[in-house]
Write a protein that holds these residues in place. Structure first.
Motif, PDB file in Angstrom:
ATOM      1  N   PHE A   1      37.142  94.926 157.406  1.00  0.00           N
ATOM      2  CA  PHE A   1      36.195  94.879 156.495  1.00  0.00           C
ATOM      3  C   PHE A   1      35.148  95.915 156.694  1.00  0.00           C
ATOM      4  O   PHE A   1      35.112  96.509 157.816  1.00  0.00           O
ATOM      5  CB  PHE A   1      35.661  93.511 156.416  1.00  0.00           C
ATOM      6  CG  PHE A   1      36.536  92.333 156.012  1.00  0.00           C
ATOM      7  CD1 PHE A   1      37.342  91.948 156.821  1.00  0.00           C
ATOM      8  CD2 PHE A   1      36.478  92.038 154.592  1.00  0.00           C
ATOM      9  CE1 PHE A   1      38.314  90.863 156.504  1.00  0.00           C
ATOM     10  CE2 PHE A   1      37.050  91.147 154.187  1.00  0.00           C
ATOM     11  CZ  PHE A   1      38.298  90.517 155.192  1.00  0.00           C
ATOM     12  N   ARG A   2      34.427  96.390 155.552  1.00  0.00           N
ATOM     13  CA  ARG A   2      33.197  97.445 155.749  1.00  0.00           C
ATOM     14  C   ARG A   2      32.058  97.048 155.100  1.00  0.00           C
ATOM     15  O   ARG A   2      32.196  96.433 154.172  1.00  0.00           O
ATOM     16  CB  ARG A   2      33.857  98.564 155.679  1.00  0.00           C
ATOM     17  CG  ARG A   2      33.998  99.128 153.904  1.00  0.00           C
ATOM     18  CD  ARG A   2      34.671 100.378 154.036  1.00  0.00           C
ATOM     19  NE  ARG A   2      34.969 100.765 152.396  1.00  0.00           N
ATOM     20  CZ  ARG A   2      35.640 101.878 152.161  1.00  0.00           C
ATOM     21  NH1 ARG A   2      35.883 102.722 153.090  1.00  0.00           N
ATOM     22  NH2 ARG A   2      35.695 101.914 150.804  1.00  0.00           N
ATOM     23  N   GLN A   3      30.885  97.521 155.446  1.00  0.00           N
ATOM     24  CA  GLN A   3      29.781  97.262 154.683  1.00  0.00           C
ATOM     25  C   GLN A   3      28.748  98.435 154.773  1.00  0.00           C
ATOM     26  O   GLN A   3      28.311  98.621 155.953  1.00  0.00           O
ATOM     27  CB  GLN A   3      28.902  96.089 155.545  1.00  0.00           C
ATOM     28  CG  GLN A   3      27.848  95.650 154.538  1.00  0.00           C
ATOM     29  CD  GLN A   3      27.052  94.269 154.964  1.00  0.00           C
ATOM     30  OE1 GLN A   3      27.480  93.585 156.161  1.00  0.00           O
ATOM     31  NE2 GLN A   3      26.504  93.804 154.013  1.00  0.00           N
TER      32      GLN A   3
ATOM     33  N   LYS B   1      24.778  97.411 150.512  1.00  0.00           N
ATOM     34  CA  LYS B   1      25.998  96.979 149.880  1.00  0.00           C
ATOM     35  C   LYS B   1      26.475  95.495 150.570  1.00  0.00           C
ATOM     36  O   LYS B   1      26.336  95.271 151.804  1.00  0.00           O
ATOM     37  CB  LYS B   1      26.896  98.069 149.652  1.00  0.00           C
ATOM     38  CG  LYS B   1      26.653  99.079 148.832  1.00  0.00           C
ATOM     39  CD  LYS B   1      27.881 100.090 148.800  1.00  0.00           C
ATOM     40  CE  LYS B   1      27.396 101.238 147.839  1.00  0.00           C
ATOM     41  NZ  LYS B   1      28.627 102.184 147.358  1.00  0.00           N
ATOM     42  N   GLU B   2      27.263  94.766 149.788  1.00  0.00           N
ATOM     43  CA  GLU B   2      27.966  93.753 150.454  1.00  0.00           C
ATOM     44  C   GLU B   2      29.111  94.223 151.143  1.00  0.00           C
ATOM     45  O   GLU B   2      29.832  95.304 151.003  1.00  0.00           O
ATOM     46  CB  GLU B   2      28.450  92.662 149.345  1.00  0.00           C
ATOM     47  CG  GLU B   2      27.173  92.284 148.415  1.00  0.00           C
ATOM     48  CD  GLU B   2      27.650  91.155 147.563  1.00  0.00           C
ATOM     49  OE1 GLU B   2      26.872  90.219 146.884  1.00  0.00           O
ATOM     50  OE2 GLU B   2      28.906  90.816 147.428  1.00  0.00           O
ATOM     51  N   ARG B   3      29.584  93.394 152.057  1.00  0.00           N
ATOM     52  CA  ARG B   3      30.639  93.587 152.874  1.00  0.00           C
ATOM     53  C   ARG B   3      32.074  93.446 151.845  1.00  0.00           C
ATOM     54  O   ARG B   3      32.012  92.688 151.076  1.00  0.00           O
ATOM     55  CB  ARG B   3      31.033  92.580 153.979  1.00  0.00           C
ATOM     56  CG  ARG B   3      32.236  92.772 154.789  1.00  0.00           C
ATOM     57  CD  ARG B   3      32.119  91.887 156.069  1.00  0.00           C
ATOM     58  NE  ARG B   3      32.108  90.388 155.437  1.00  0.00           N
ATOM     59  CZ  ARG B   3      31.940  89.341 156.357  1.00  0.00           C
ATOM     60  NH1 ARG B   3      31.583  89.434 157.492  1.00  0.00           N
ATOM     61  NH2 ARG B   3      32.017  87.965 155.673  1.00  0.00           N
ATOM     62  N   GLU B   4      32.805  94.328 152.216  1.00  0.00           N
ATOM     63  CA  GLU B   4      34.022  94.477 151.418  1.00  0.00           C
ATOM     64  C   GLU B   4      35.627  94.740 152.141  1.00  0.00           C
ATOM     65  O   GLU B   4      35.360  95.255 153.176  1.00  0.00           O
ATOM     66  CB  GLU B   4      33.922  95.707 150.485  1.00  0.00           C
ATOM     67  CG  GLU B   4      34.029  97.107 151.189  1.00  0.00           C
ATOM     68  CD  GLU B   4      33.818  98.271 150.004  1.00  0.00           C
ATOM     69  OE1 GLU B   4      34.021  98.140 148.750  1.00  0.00           O
ATOM     70  OE2 GLU B   4      34.026  99.406 150.358  1.00  0.00           O
TER      71      GLU B   4
ATOM     72  N   ALA C   1      30.091 103.605 156.539  1.00  0.00           N
ATOM     73  CA  ALA C   1      29.796 102.140 156.703  1.00  0.00           C
ATOM     74  C   ALA C   1      30.076 101.537 158.266  1.00  0.00           C
ATOM     75  O   ALA C   1      30.655 102.370 158.858  1.00  0.00           O
ATOM     76  CB  ALA C   1      30.907 101.133 155.870  1.00  0.00           C
TER      77      ALA C   1
ATOM     78  N   TYR D   1      32.245  99.314 160.028  1.00  0.00           N
ATOM     79  CA  TYR D   1      33.742  98.469 160.010  1.00  0.00           C
ATOM     80  C   TYR D   1      33.899  97.487 160.958  1.00  0.00           C
ATOM     81  O   TYR D   1      33.364  97.606 162.236  1.00  0.00           O
ATOM     82  CB  TYR D   1      34.663  99.677 160.374  1.00  0.00           C
ATOM     83  CG  TYR D   1      34.974 100.686 159.059  1.00  0.00           C
ATOM     84  CD1 TYR D   1      34.062 101.473 158.752  1.00  0.00           C
ATOM     85  CD2 TYR D   1      35.911 100.364 158.454  1.00  0.00           C
ATOM     86  CE1 TYR D   1      34.273 102.469 157.680  1.00  0.00           C
ATOM     87  CE2 TYR D   1      36.173 101.336 157.193  1.00  0.00           C
ATOM     88  CZ  TYR D   1      35.175 102.289 156.843  1.00  0.00           C
ATOM     89  OH  TYR D   1      35.143 103.001 155.931  1.00  0.00           O
ATOM     90  N   TYR D   2      34.304  96.323 160.391  1.00  0.00           N
ATOM     91  CA  TYR D   2      34.473  94.875 161.115  1.00  0.00           C
ATOM     92  C   TYR D   2      35.913  94.818 161.298  1.00  0.00           C
ATOM     93  O   TYR D   2      36.643  94.780 160.016  1.00  0.00           O
ATOM     94  CB  TYR D   2      33.559  94.035 160.506  1.00  0.00           C
ATOM     95  CG  TYR D   2      32.129  94.125 160.614  1.00  0.00           C
ATOM     96  CD1 TYR D   2      31.558  94.760 159.417  1.00  0.00           C
ATOM     97  CD2 TYR D   2      31.416  93.740 161.468  1.00  0.00           C
ATOM     98  CE1 TYR D   2      30.406  95.051 159.403  1.00  0.00           C
ATOM     99  CE2 TYR D   2      30.109  94.042 161.437  1.00  0.00           C
ATOM    100  CZ  TYR D   2      29.409  94.492 160.454  1.00  0.00           C
ATOM    101  OH  TYR D   2      28.063  94.705 160.395  1.00  0.00           O
TER     102      TYR D   2
END
Length: 116
Positions: free
Chosen positions: A36-38, A42-45, A91, A93-94
């Motif tokens: 995921f990335r944020q 912005k919201e996490r996507e 972003a 990245y998770y």
């Protein structure tokens, strides 16, 4: 459970990066994994996901054809190969681990910055 994301950095548009997510404390081969990335403000996507066993993958439309998710169960590690990076890919990245459809565990994130 620990998920350690690494590999982020500052690159120019068009460059490549490979992110890694090292997992410990869980039966890695039985968990689906995802990236995921944020971006700031912005919201996490969702970015990409890979199943635990059959290696089926799925991607956000914004990264299809440029990013490739993979995993090495022997090393308890997941990867995200990012090619042709764009400024909008900037972003944190998770990485995350899921059992079924729910993500139960999250890493701390790695920063990716793409300059134009």
């Amino acid at each position: 459970v620990q998920l350690q994301a690494s590999g982020g950095g500052l690159v120019q548009a068009g460059d490549s990066l490979r992110l890694s997510c090292a997992a410990s404390g869980l039966p890695f081969s039985t968990y689906g994994m995802g990236w995921f990335r944020q971006a700031p403000g912005k919201e996490r996507e969702f970015v990409a996901t890979i199943n635990s066993s059959n290696r089926r993958t799925d991607y956000a439309d914004s990264v299809k054809g440029r990013f490739t998710i993979s995993r090495d169960n022997a090393k308890n590690t997941m990867y995200l190969q990012m090619n042709n990076l764009k400024p909008e890919d900037t972003a944190v990245y998770y990485c995350a681990a899921r059992y079924g459809f729910d993500y139960h565990f999250w890493g701390q994130g790695t920063q990716v910055t793409v300059s134009s």
